[in-house]
Design a protein around this motif. Sequence first.
Motif: not given
Lengths: 344, 266
Positions: A235, A309, A312
């Motif tokens: 992350c 994004c 994860c």
Amino acid sequence: MGYVLSREGLDQVLQGLGTEYRLYAPVLKMGEGRFADTDVVRYDFVTSLDQIELSKKSDYAFKELLTPLSETLFFFTEGEVKVADKDVRDVIVLLRACDLHAVKRLDQMYLANGTEKDWFYQRIRDHVRFALIGCPSSFENCFCASMGTNVAPEGWVFSLEEADGGYRCAVADGTLAGLFAEHADAEADVEPAHVVENDTKVRVPENVPTAIYKHQMWDEYTVRCLKCGRCTIACPTCTCYTMQDVFYTDNGRVGERRRVAASCMIDGYTDVAGGGQYRRTGGERMRFKVLHKVHDFRARFGYDMCVGCGRCDDICPEYISFAACVNKLADAVDALGKEVDGDE
Amino acid sequence: MSNANPYVPFASKVLAIVEHTEREHTFVMAYEGDVKPGQFFEVSIPKYGEAPISVSGICPDVSVDLTIRNVGRVTGELFASFAVGDTVLLRGPYGNGFDVSLYEDGECVVVAGGTGVSPVRGVIDALSHTADAKDKHVIVGFRSPGDMLFRDDLVRWADALDLILTVDGAPEGYEGNIGLVTKYIPDLPLRDPATATAVVVGPPAMMRFSVMGLLQKGFAEENIWVSQERRMCCGLGKCGHCRIGEKYVCLDGPVFNYSVSKDMLD
Ligand code: SF4
Ligand code: SF4
Ligand code: FES
């Protein structure tokens, strides 16, 4: 100012920048991936365009530059504490819109949470500038549009993206325009490309009642989550660290103090002196992480921590989806709201 | 870089050591700056690490007391290798600390358990010097008679204010109070619990049940303060370890009004 460049032209520009800056960019590492014989894209220092992977999402973020996995803060010799030196020559980091939004979150935590600035972060950060990699299309698991991070904030000096066999670059820092002009095929109006919609859509609940803490929605993560912490390492907005002192010699006369990346998903994070531990289960840890990303950080600073994004989700060995979890959270919050209404 | 590096500790001389029990000593450390009860310092021992320790006493412009329990790597080294006259590295003070003026007027109850007495020792001291000290009720609990801290203070406090000293358990023949601190809350001789203030510090379960007892007695949530003495690491709002929801215990606490802390769930 915008330019159209050939591959050679852009490579010349990067070489030119290399005289003043170190370049930190996504690089395809063969055979170093999540499973045996798979590849991984992670950040490294580069000197030429050939080394840079622009067509894939990086599995790990750029943040290791600003917050190294392990960073020596002090060296101890007998009777002396010395601040560790650091190579802080100027750097340009190539990153995408979501990650530039993530920089704001890192700055928030290290420079503006509380009254003290993090001196070690600042000394690196002062020498870091950013170049924006345009995103003509979304990657798998990205949900930047849902998080409002699909358009880059200000703060990039130039942008680059592949187009028609060449590259299109917008230059925001006038001092770099000469270098681009020198190697460009043509001038053009260039707006960095950005995604307007992702396949993955996430609905972030506005308020989260404390009743959600004990909700059964977290139980599945107690069963599935390995508590491995990969999701937090990948992350771009996770910042936690733990201090660690080490000895070098048997007599203990010489050593150092480091800080190492920590994860709220891993055992040991909540250990308290003299025994005791908070949040033992995967479900409790998932709740702690997810609420931080889409609620608690916003409650403190006014905007969400997660930049969508999707790393994860990309990296989880158990195929746990953060995006799906946030959507379940939103549904659970709605349902709780209805229950309360019904009670009245 | 112009701003000072907050991770660099400063040197402080050990002026005295008070041994309460084998495992619990108070280190009196030279310190001249501003500091409040309930704040904490990081004791920073090179090659061993750092440990957050609450301030258990303040002698303005001279020293702070750090009452330390020998339970870990850092505290173990402190006990083993540091004596009066030696220099220890410290960072801090950190945290908000207690605003003693909130408790000085009118009726007040302090409930403290075990090492939880350290952060409120300064508060109790201040209360013991108020004009209406008899309206200040202090319940202090230890595991056993052998675990008692601040024995000299306990004697002074018993003279000045309404002190209830208790132990969870004791060998046969012990003549003092035996029972958990919560046992004494219902019978506190308060004129008006609704306007009285309270401070609760100790292990999590003890704090939870003590607050429940105070609420039942008629205390208002806004008049109760608790201190979350736990798992601090950097003390600077950076490392993340102390976060509960949107709060950072090292910055926003460790002292919280109960109306705020009741929603701080782990
Ligand atoms: S929580 Fe997941 S999607 Fe959000 S910023 Fe972190 S890695 Fe990206
Ligand atoms: S959610 Fe996945 S990546 Fe994160 S700790 Fe659990 S198993 Fe590991
Ligand atoms: S102790 Fe590090 S953030 Fe609070």
